[in-house]
Design a protein around this motif. Structure first.
Motif, short mmCIF file in Angstrom:
data_model
loop_
_atom_site.label_atom_id
_atom_site.label_comp_id
_atom_site.label_asym_id
_atom_site.label_seq_id
_atom_site.Cartn_x
_atom_site.Cartn_y
_atom_site.Cartn_z
N SER A 1 -7.73 -4.06 2.97
CA SER A 1 -6.44 -3.43 3.29
C SER A 1 -5.31 -4.45 3.39
O SER A 1 -4.17 -4.14 3.09
CB SER A 1 -6.55 -2.64 4.60
N TYR B 1 -2.81 -5.54 0.31
CA TYR B 1 -1.63 -4.77 -0.07
C TYR B 1 -0.35 -5.59 0.12
O TYR B 1 0.60 -5.44 -0.66
CB TYR B 1 -1.57 -3.50 0.78
N VAL C 1 -3.66 3.16 2.11
CA VAL C 1 -2.52 2.41 2.60
C VAL C 1 -1.59 3.32 3.41
O VAL C 1 -1.46 4.51 3.12
CB VAL C 1 -1.76 1.76 1.42
N THR D 1 4.38 -1.71 5.07
CA THR D 1 3.90 -0.53 5.78
C THR D 1 4.69 -0.44 7.07
O THR D 1 5.47 -1.34 7.40
CB THR D 1 2.40 -0.67 6.10
#
Length: 449
Positions: A133, A136, A320, A332
């Motif tokens: 993760s 990203y 995501v 994010t």
């Protein structure tokens, strides 16, 4: 004039990519012959690959070639651009490398799930999805600010974790970090090794990262994949991951291996595909994992031949998070908060990245002040280094101790730093005392000891 502008833009894009992943300094190699800086100049001038073969070489007839004259004319410009302090401030993003690394905690709830799981193979599914993760963030190709020696970053108010990172060395540039909550502890030491090509850079992570799941004391060892920064001179810069991500359960011998499929140069789009298996200690597949490192990961139980088990289906384990609509960078919501004091303890260490005047000026849109403050900090760091050398004082980090352990990675040896626990004592003292500025913005950034 137009040619000079193209060269400046191309070289600057190159320099912004040199720091991908952080802890990378740029410089012009001595006695360069046909090096990356010459190729950057040549490409910016629109030269063919046949002409590139003569970059940096003496002309056959003994005279000075047209290409040599071009390179000579560009020499002063290149020297300026390859100075760390001369990289245009507009090629940065308003975070330091310590902050960007802290984004690995964005999906740390997956480590909580790994700790809660009774299935040893699902533990690796959750934990490896957590590791994937973080990748990203690599879609942001702007340069983070290089940490000052002794700089720190603290993170709280997120899934119950207490997180501290410190720039523990500047030669080589090296960072260490520690995090803990009710479910896990996280310890990492990392630096990068790079290899330059005409229009790309291979980035190899020298890293020692271990996660301890508290319920059963399971220890997981992570080896992240290498990456490639493409189009660093010509074209739009983009990041690709190649090779494998491996995570090993040191306690049981179980392992997950995820294969990152490189994009093809002449294919449409960037597939970013990831595929692999969770294996038991006997190296037999148990769970198939698949997805894309920049969007989601899924899993499905399989037989020892790697075929899906009857009656099972592919299930998503991570996707995501949403991106704030007002942001131009692919943050994010968690990444967008790393500069915020909402994710900081009430009384910050004066060495915290949030307090850097250059970074803060950039965040508020004052690029002129950001550039001057960056130069001032770099000069002060040089002065501090000279002062220590003159007094015979050897630099020692505050919150991490260098151990005798040296890890042999496939890209080179890495000295390991270990969290010493002194930060917890200092944090407890700060929280219980009346010291500290009432307005945290009044705290002067001070990483030097």
């Amino acid at each position: 004039m137009a040619s000079t502008k193209v060269q400046k833009k191309s070289s600057s894009r190159l320099l912004s990519s040199l720091s991908f992943g952080g802890f990378v300094k740029t410089h012009k190699p001595a006695n360069s012959n046909g090096g990356i800086e010459d190729i950057a100049v040549a490409l910016s001038e629109g030269l063919s690959f046949k002409q590139l073969d003569q970059v940096g070489k003496p002309p056959i007839n003994g005279g000075q070639s047209k290409l040599s004259k071009q390179l000579e004319e560009k020499e002063r410009t290149w020297n300026m651009l390859t100075s760390l302090s001369a990289i245009p401030i507009s090629y940065f993003e308003p975070v330091t490398q310590l902050q960007k690394i802290a984004e690995v905690m964005g999906c740390c709830h997956l480590l909580d799930k790994a700790d809660e799981s009774e299935d040893p193979y699902m533990r690796l599914v959750y934990a490896s999805s957590w590791a994937t993760s973080f990748l990203y963030t690599s879609q942001r190709t702007l340069k983070p600010f290089d940490p000052i020696l002794g700089e720190t970053f603290e993170l709280v108010n997120h899934h119950g974790i207490s997180y501290i990172a410190e720039q523990v060395s500047d030669s080589p540039p090296l960072g260490a970090s520690h995090a803990e909550n009710d479910h896990f502890t996280y310890d990492s030491t990392s630096r990068l090794k790079t290899k330059f090509f005409a229009n790309s850079i291979d980035v190899c992570p020298l890293e020692r990262t271990r996660i301890t799941l508290k319920r059963d004391g399971v220890v997981l060892d992570l080896v992240p994949p290498p990456s490639k920064a493409n189009n660093i001179v010509v074209g739009k810069t983009w990041i690709d991951f190649t090779g494998h991500l491996t995570m090993t359960n040191v306690t049981t011998g179980d392992k997950v291996v995820l294969n990152f499929k490189p994009s093809r140069w002449f294919s449409t789009g960037r597939p970013s595909e990831v595929d692999g298996y969770v294996y038991n200690a006997a190296k037999e597949p148990q769970i198939h994992m698949t997805g894309k490192w920049n969007s989601s990961m899924s899993y499905q139980p399989c037989d020892i031949k790697g075929e899906p088990l009857a009656g099972t289906e592919l299930k998503e384990v991570w996707s995501v998070g949403d991106t704030p609509k007002t942001e131009t960078l692919p943050y994010t919501y968690f990444g967008d908060k790393i500069n915020s004091f909402e994710t900081a303890p009430e009384k910050l260490l004066s060495s915290d990245s949030r307090l850097r005047p250059d970074r803060y000026a950039y965040e508020t849109g004052d690029l002129s002040k950001a550039g001057s403050e960056k130069s001032r900090l770099e000069e002060r760091q040089k002065a501090e280094k000279k002062r220590r050398k003159a007094s015979g004082v050897k630099y020692s980090p505050k919150w991490f101790d260098r151990t005798e352990e040296v890890v042999a990675t496939q890209w080179g040896d890495l000295e390991v730093y270990q969290f010493n626990g002194k930060y917890n004592e200092r944090r407890e003292l700060l929280n219980s005392s009346n010291c500290g500025a009432s307005n945290v913005r009044e705290t002067e950034f001070h990483p030097w000891q």
